[in-house]
Design a protein around this motif. Structure first.
Motif, PDB file in Angstrom:
ATOM      1  N   ALA A  11      -3.602   2.827  -6.431  1.00 15.93           N
ATOM      2  CA  ALA A  11      -3.657   1.366  -6.365  1.00 15.93           C
ATOM      3  C   ALA A  11      -3.072   0.895  -5.038  1.00 15.93           C
ATOM      4  CB  ALA A  11      -2.865   0.756  -7.521  1.00 15.93           C
ATOM      5  N   ILE A  12      -3.719  -0.092  -4.416  1.00 14.48           N
ATOM      6  CA  ILE A  12      -3.209  -0.677  -3.180  1.00 14.48           C
ATOM      7  C   ILE A  12      -3.101  -2.189  -3.380  1.00 14.48           C
ATOM      8  CG2 ILE A  12      -3.491  -0.958  -0.693  1.00 14.48           C
ATOM      9  CD1 ILE A  12      -5.262   1.517  -0.689  1.00 14.48           C
ATOM     10  N   ASP A  13      -1.871  -2.674  -3.411  1.00 12.32           N
ATOM     11  CA  ASP A  13      -1.603  -4.112  -3.518  1.00 12.32           C
ATOM     12  C   ASP A  13      -1.362  -4.643  -2.108  1.00 12.32           C
ATOM     13  OD1 ASP A  13      -0.730  -6.681  -4.017  1.00 12.32           O
ATOM     14  OD2 ASP A  13       1.220  -6.071  -4.818  1.00 12.32           O
ATOM     15  N   VAL A  14      -2.353  -5.332  -1.562  1.00 12.21           N
ATOM     16  CA  VAL A  14      -2.265  -5.853  -0.195  1.00 12.21           C
ATOM     17  C   VAL A  14      -1.721  -7.274  -0.276  1.00 12.21           C
ATOM     18  CG1 VAL A  14      -3.509  -6.292   1.946  1.00 12.21           C
ATOM     19  CG2 VAL A  14      -4.233  -4.427   0.450  1.00 12.21           C
ATOM     20  N   GLY A  15      -0.406  -7.406  -0.144  1.00 14.59           N
ATOM     21  CA  GLY A  15       0.242  -8.701  -0.276  1.00 14.59           C
ATOM     22  C   GLY A  15       0.533  -9.357   1.060  1.00 14.59           C
ATOM     23  N   ASN A  35       5.545  -0.909   2.367  1.00 19.61           N
ATOM     24  CA  ASN A  35       5.661  -1.208   3.792  1.00 19.61           C
ATOM     25  C   ASN A  35       5.539  -2.713   4.014  1.00 19.61           C
ATOM     26  OD1 ASN A  35       5.809   0.295   6.424  1.00 19.61           O
ATOM     27  ND2 ASN A  35       4.046  -0.999   6.873  1.00 19.61           N
ATOM     28  N   PRO A  36       6.294  -3.276   4.987  1.00 19.75           N
ATOM     29  CA  PRO A  36       6.131  -4.705   5.304  1.00 19.75           C
ATOM     30  C   PRO A  36       4.703  -5.005   5.709  1.00 19.75           C
ATOM     31  CG  PRO A  36       8.107  -3.832   6.335  1.00 19.75           C
ATOM     32  CD  PRO A  36       7.373  -2.646   5.782  1.00 19.75           C
ATOM     33  N   SER A  37       4.244  -6.191   5.340  1.00 18.66           N
ATOM     34  CA  SER A  37       2.861  -6.578   5.604  1.00 18.66           C
ATOM     35  C   SER A  37       2.758  -7.393   6.884  1.00 18.66           C
ATOM     36  CB  SER A  37       2.330  -7.402   4.425  1.00 18.66           C
ATOM     37  OG  SER A  37       1.004  -7.799   4.649  1.00 18.66           O
ATOM     38  N   HIS A  38       1.778  -7.048   7.693  1.00 17.36           N
ATOM     39  CA  HIS A  38       1.481  -7.802   8.910  1.00 17.36           C
ATOM     40  C   HIS A  38      -0.016  -8.081   8.949  1.00 17.36           C
ATOM     41  CE1 HIS A  38       5.523  -6.983  10.402  1.00 17.36           C
ATOM     42  NE2 HIS A  38       5.335  -5.700  10.096  1.00 17.36           N
ATOM     43  N   GLY A  39      -0.387  -9.180   9.565  1.00 13.43           N
ATOM     44  CA  GLY A  39      -1.799  -9.499   9.703  1.00 13.43           C
ATOM     45  C   GLY A  39      -2.408 -10.187   8.504  1.00 13.43           C
ATOM     46  N   ILE A  98      -1.327  -1.203   6.067  1.00 11.76           N
ATOM     47  CA  ILE A  98      -1.868  -0.499   4.906  1.00 11.76           C
ATOM     48  C   ILE A  98      -1.807   1.013   5.125  1.00 11.76           C
ATOM     49  CG2 ILE A  98      -3.957  -0.118   3.536  1.00 11.76           C
ATOM     50  CD1 ILE A  98      -4.747  -3.042   4.262  1.00 11.76           C
ATOM     51  N   ARG A  99      -2.139   1.454   6.341  1.00 12.04           N
ATOM     52  CA  ARG A  99      -2.113   2.884   6.652  1.00 12.04           C
ATOM     53  C   ARG A  99      -0.716   3.464   6.436  1.00 12.04           C
ATOM     54  NH1 ARG A  99      -3.109   2.573  11.636  1.00 12.04           N
ATOM     55  NH2 ARG A  99      -5.382   2.822  11.589  1.00 12.04           N
ATOM     56  N   GLU A 100       0.304   2.761   6.880  1.00 12.62           N
ATOM     57  CA  GLU A 100       1.674   3.274   6.749  1.00 12.62           C
ATOM     58  C   GLU A 100       2.097   3.328   5.284  1.00 12.62           C
ATOM     59  OE1 GLU A 100       5.374   4.820   7.857  1.00 12.62           O
ATOM     60  OE2 GLU A 100       3.402   4.730   8.834  1.00 12.62           O
ATOM     61  N   SER A 101       1.701   2.316   4.507  1.00 14.25           N
ATOM     62  CA  SER A 101       2.021   2.326   3.084  1.00 14.25           C
ATOM     63  C   SER A 101       1.354   3.500   2.385  1.00 14.25           C
ATOM     64  CB  SER A 101       1.556   1.002   2.449  1.00 14.25           C
ATOM     65  OG  SER A 101       1.658   1.045   1.044  1.00 14.25           O
ATOM     66  N   ILE A 102       0.080   3.758   2.702  1.00 15.91           N
ATOM     67  CA  ILE A 102      -0.633   4.885   2.103  1.00 15.91           C
ATOM     68  C   ILE A 102       0.005   6.208   2.509  1.00 15.91           C
ATOM     69  CG2 ILE A 102      -2.840   6.121   2.085  1.00 15.91           C
ATOM     70  CD1 ILE A 102      -4.197   3.372   2.419  1.00 15.91           C
ATOM     71  N   ARG A 103       0.392   6.310   3.785  1.00 15.82           N
ATOM     72  CA  ARG A 103       1.012   7.556   4.266  1.00 15.82           C
ATOM     73  C   ARG A 103       2.281   7.879   3.483  1.00 15.82           C
ATOM     74  NH1 ARG A 103       5.034   9.413   6.917  1.00 15.82           N
ATOM     75  NH2 ARG A 103       5.939   7.343   7.210  1.00 15.82           N
ATOM     76  N   LYS A 104       3.104   6.863   3.239  1.00 17.05           N
ATOM     77  CA  LYS A 104       4.347   7.081   2.494  1.00 17.05           C
ATOM     78  C   LYS A 104       4.053   7.543   1.068  1.00 17.05           C
ATOM     79  CE  LYS A 104       7.055   3.619   5.060  1.00 17.05           C
ATOM     80  NZ  LYS A 104       7.730   2.291   4.979  1.00 17.05           N
ATOM     81  N   ALA A 105       3.053   6.928   0.435  1.00 22.45           N
ATOM     82  CA  ALA A 105       2.710   7.313  -0.939  1.00 22.45           C
ATOM     83  C   ALA A 105       2.146   8.729  -0.982  1.00 22.45           C
ATOM     84  CB  ALA A 105       1.717   6.310  -1.520  1.00 22.45           C
ATOM     85  N   GLU A 106       1.284   9.060  -0.029  1.00 24.69           N
ATOM     86  CA  GLU A 106       0.710  10.406   0.021  1.00 24.69           C
ATOM     87  C   GLU A 106       1.790  11.459   0.216  1.00 24.69           C
ATOM     88  OE1 GLU A 106      -3.793   9.772   1.852  1.00 24.69           O
ATOM     89  OE2 GLU A 106      -2.097  10.021   3.226  1.00 24.69           O
ATOM     90  N   GLN A 107       2.741  11.143   1.067  1.00 27.22           N
ATOM     91  CA  GLN A 107       3.832  12.086   1.334  1.00 27.22           C
ATOM     92  C   GLN A 107       4.661  12.320   0.079  1.00 27.22           C
ATOM     93  OE1 GLN A 107       6.892  10.812   4.199  1.00 27.22           O
ATOM     94  NE2 GLN A 107       6.680  12.800   5.200  1.00 27.22           N
ATOM     95  N   ALA A 108       4.935  11.254  -0.661  1.00 27.94           N
ATOM     96  CA  ALA A 108       5.738  11.385  -1.881  1.00 27.94           C
ATOM     97  C   ALA A 108       4.990  12.153  -2.970  1.00 27.94           C
ATOM     98  CB  ALA A 108       6.140  10.003  -2.394  1.00 27.94           C
TER      99      ALA A 108
END
Length: 410
Positions: free
Chosen positions: A8-12, A37-41, A57-67
């Motif tokens: 799931a990706i919540d783009v807030g 991850n903080p949201s920008h844009g 979004i990329r950074e948020s996904i990277r953190k989740a994938e790593q975990a």
């Protein structure tokens, strides 16, 4: 052993939350990775800078994938914004077979009939949600499959969004190499995480106060009754504090989170002991008064989405607040005072695993998207940590590359 996995990706407006969960054989949702991850844009739920939004979004996904130690290939994505609109519509079909038995194909036909409303070219159909069915005039049918009748009616809740806004969000996600399993209206997702079936049955309002919008869903008789997106939320709270007290925006945000309350301040000593942050001193009384005024306004705007003034007969279960801005102290008491309805703050539930980071109203949408995916897509993506290597091997075989090559993981 393969395991079903949902992302799931919540783009807030203020944060991006990516959550990865395994759906067990019993149907339980076990969170195995979270990336925040903080949201920008983004502004008020809309993409205003594709490059900045995609990077967040990329950074948020990277953190989740790593975990999770899992490569995300597709995800359920939340949609919100003032451009979202809804309407209730009806559909009807005849049951022409000799046995007059309602079959699943008839459900598809009647839902297609209900969504045959004219959708402008600049709008995208998000959801067609059946509210209730009727067979030969018998209303209140929950599942007509297997019942006998000559005529099948359905009343649906149809939700549409601006095509351009949706396409910008989709472009951000797909630009990262991730397919979209489904686009889900965010308050619908949040309702999966914080509402009970009893509340939906008797009548309840869900109000998700996020960073850029307040998302409202009204449930009655176990199904969706009305949806609305209000362009007033946490950003306005912080902006009021910044302007009213002459503070930089980031300092006002920190003051709101650390000291904010919407309860009246009776102790005069608070005036004599101002609170401070980064060298800025303010009156605690003034901070609370500013936040209280804006939360009162948001609550009254939510009530305007209900018909008439007899709120208790429409939603006897009251209002369930969720979202990051519902963490402000005193919200439940103020909500009850303004609405004269039961009020509670909804915490996301129905999950286990790595849930510590998600036990907060701010993550109701992210958790709800996981639950939506678990419920609505039985054939979710299977766990395969070697999927990427398999694809590479397939490409090498396809082009008959020989010998050995050095590869660098990025």
């Amino acid at each position: 052993m393969k395991r079903r996995v949902v992302t799931a990706i919540d783009v807030g407006t203020t944060k991006i939350c990516t959550a990865i969960a395994e759906i067990t054989e019993s149907g339980a949702t076990q969170v195995i990775g979270v990336g925040i991850n903080p949201s920008h844009g983004l502004h008020k739920g809309l993409v205003v800078n594709i490059n900045d939004a995609a990077a967040s979004i990329r950074e948020s996904i990277r953190k989740a994938e790593q975990a999770a130690n899992y490569k995300v290939e597709s995800a359920y994505v939340g949609v919100t914004g003032r451009h979202v609109s809804s309407v209730n519509n009806k559909g009807v079909v005849s049951i022409t077979r000799g046995d007059r038995l309602v079959r699943p194909d008839d459900l598809k036909r009647v839902l297609n009939s209900a969504q045959s409303i004219k959708v402008p070219n600049d709008r995208k159909l998000l959801h067609v949600i059946p509210r209730n069915y009727a067979i030969d005039g018998q209303v209140g049918v929950r599942n007509p499959v297997g019942m006998h009748g000559f005529r099948l009616d359905v009343e649906t809740h149809v939700i549409t969004a601006a095509s351009a806004s949706v396409q910008n969000l989709v472009k951000c996600i797909r630009g990262l190499g991730i397919e979209i399993d489904d686009l889900v209206l965010e308050p619908l997702a949040s309702s999966e995480a914080v509402l009970t079936e009893d509340e939906k049955q008797v009548g309840v309002v869900l109000a998700d106060i996020g960073g850029g919008t307040t998302d409202v869903c009204i449930f009655k008789d176990g199904s969706i009754w009305h949806t609305a997106i209000l362009p007033v939320a946490g950003y306005q709270l912080t902006r009021d504090v910044a302007i009213g007290l002459g503070l930089p925006f980031d300092v006002a945000e920190e003051m709101k989170k650390r000291y904010g309350s919407v309860m009246p301040v009776y102790e005069s000593r608070m005036e004599q002991n101002p609170i401070s942050e980064d060298g800025h001193g303010i009156s605690y009384q003034d901070l609370c008064d500013i936040l209280r005024a804006r939360i009162e306004e948001i609550t009254r705007l939510i009530l305007l989405e209900l018909p008439g003034q007899d709120y208790e007969s429409v939603v006897p279960a009251g209002i369930v607040f969720t979202g990051g801005s519902s963490n402000v102290a005193g919200l439940e008491t103020l909500g009850r005072d303004v609405s004269r309805l039961p009020v509670r703050v909804g915490m996301p539930g129905n999950i286990y695993g790595l849930t510590d980071a998600l036990r907060d109203p701010a993550y109701a949408t992210g958790v709800g998207l996981l639950l939506w995916g678990a419920k609505n897509q039985p054939k979710a993506k299977s766990w395969n940590p070697f999927a990427f290597l398999d694809r590479v091997k397939g490409l090498l075989a396809k082009f008959n590359f020989g010998g050995t090559r050095n590869t660098t993981n990025t």
